[in-house]
Scaffold this motif. Structure first.
Motif, mmCIF file in Angstrom:
data_model
loop_
_atom_site.group_PDB
_atom_site.id
_atom_site.type_symbol
_atom_site.label_atom_id
_atom_site.label_comp_id
_atom_site.label_asym_id
_atom_site.label_seq_id
_atom_site.Cartn_x
_atom_site.Cartn_y
_atom_site.Cartn_z
ATOM 1 N N UNK A 66 0.814 -1.220 0.000
ATOM 2 C CA UNK A 66 0.000 0.000 0.000
ATOM 3 C C UNK A 66 0.846 1.269 0.000
ATOM 4 N N UNK A 67 2.144 1.126 -0.216
ATOM 5 C CA UNK A 67 3.026 2.290 -0.228
ATOM 6 C C UNK A 67 3.392 2.670 -1.659
ATOM 7 N N UNK A 68 3.344 3.955 -1.995
ATOM 8 C CA UNK A 68 3.795 4.377 -3.329
ATOM 9 C C UNK A 68 5.290 4.089 -3.498
ATOM 10 N N UNK A 69 5.664 3.617 -4.666
ATOM 11 C CA UNK A 69 7.074 3.340 -4.971
ATOM 12 C C UNK A 69 7.784 4.621 -5.391
ATOM 13 N N UNK A 70 9.041 4.702 -5.054
ATOM 14 C CA UNK A 70 9.842 5.879 -5.380
ATOM 15 C C UNK A 70 10.240 5.867 -6.858
ATOM 16 N N UNK A 71 10.183 7.037 -7.500
ATOM 17 C CA UNK A 71 10.673 7.103 -8.891
ATOM 18 C C UNK A 71 12.153 6.737 -8.952
ATOM 19 N N UNK A 72 12.535 6.149 -10.048
ATOM 20 C CA UNK A 72 13.916 5.748 -10.265
ATOM 21 C C UNK A 72 14.621 6.828 -11.078
ATOM 22 N N UNK A 73 15.773 7.272 -10.590
ATOM 23 C CA UNK A 73 16.527 8.261 -11.364
ATOM 24 C C UNK A 73 17.959 7.817 -11.635
ATOM 25 N N UNK A 74 18.330 6.648 -11.131
ATOM 26 C CA UNK A 74 19.663 6.106 -11.371
ATOM 27 C C UNK A 74 19.555 4.966 -12.380
ATOM 28 N N UNK A 75 20.012 5.200 -13.584
ATOM 29 C CA UNK A 75 19.930 4.204 -14.659
ATOM 30 C C UNK A 75 21.305 3.591 -14.853
ATOM 31 N N UNK A 76 21.474 2.424 -14.252
ATOM 32 C CA UNK A 76 22.772 1.764 -14.291
ATOM 33 C C UNK A 76 22.652 0.336 -13.810
ATOM 34 N N UNK A 77 23.750 -0.224 -13.298
ATOM 35 C CA UNK A 77 23.769 -1.631 -12.904
ATOM 36 C C UNK A 77 22.783 -1.972 -11.783
ATOM 37 N N UNK A 78 22.553 -1.042 -10.843
ATOM 38 C CA UNK A 78 21.607 -1.335 -9.755
ATOM 39 C C UNK A 78 20.187 -1.489 -10.298
#
Length: 168
Positions: free
Chosen positions: A15-27
Motif C-alpha cells: 500500500x506504499x507508493x514506490x519511489x521514482x527511479x533516477x539512477x539508470x545503471x547496474x543497480x
C-alpha cells in the motif's frame, strides 16, 4: 538471478507508493532482472518491484508465455479514455482470488527504458487493464481497493478461507 520471494497480502508495503527511479545503471538492471525472474517463476502477467519488496517504480509485463518481457521504468498514465472495459483481475500477492474490475478501455502512458530514454505507448483492452493494474500497484493502490466495499469484504472472506484451508 534467482526469483525473489513475493510480498504477500496484507503486507503494508503493498500500500506504499514506490519511489521514482533516477539512477539508470547496474543497480536498476539488477532490480529489473529480479522482477523479471520472479515474474517468470510465478507465471505472472505483470509484476512490479514492490511485489518483491523493492520500492522502485519498475514494472515488467508479459501478456502471454510466447511473448517477450516488456520493461517499464517510472510508468505513468498520461491519458485515459472515457469508455471502460471490465476484466478479471488478481494478484500473485493474493493468490487464489479474482474479481472483475472496470477501468478505462484505452490509455496512453509514458515511461523510461533501462537507459533512461523517455517513451510513450498506447494500450487498449486487456493490455490497458494490465498496465493500469501494475501502475496502481506502483502508486500504492492494491487491486482490491478498486472494488466496492461489499465486493472487497466478500473477496477478503474467500481469501481467508483459502488461506486457512491451505494451512491445515
Amino acid at each position: 538471478m534467482p526469483a525473489r520471494p513475493l510480498v504477500l497480502f496484507p503486507d503494508s508495503r503493498l500500500s506504499l507508493p514506490a519511489a521514482p527511479t533516477d539512477a539508470f545503471g547496474p543497480d536498476l538492471k539488477a532490480v529489473v532482472d529480479d522482477v523479471s525472474d520472479t515474474l517468470m517463476a510465478a507465471s505472472a502477467i505483470g509484476l512490479t518491484a514492490p511485489h518483491i519488496g523493492i520500492s522502485e517504480r519498475v514494472m515488467v509485463i508479459r501478456l502471454s508465455p510466447d511473448e517477450d518481457l516488456r520493461l517499464y521504468v517510472n510508468p505513468e498514465i498520461l491519458w485515459a479514455s472515457p469508455d471502460t472495459e471490465t476484466h478479471d483481475e488478481g494478484s500473485v500477492s493474493m493468490p487464489g482470488v479474482r474479481e472483475r474490475i472496470t477501468r478505462p478501455a484505452r490509455i496512453r502512458f509514458g515511461f523510461r527504458d533501462l537507459d533512461g530514454s523517455t517513451h510513450q505507448e498506447e494500450a487498449e483492452g486487456f493490455f490497458a487493464a494490465v498496465v493500469q493494474h501494475e501502475i496502481d500497484q506502483l502508486d500504492g493502490v492494491f487491486w482490491i481497493d478498486r472494488l466496492s466495499r461489499l465486493k472487497r469484504d466478500r473477496l477478503l472472506k474467500r481469501f481467508e478461507k483459502l488461506k486457512s484451508a491451505s494451512s491445515l
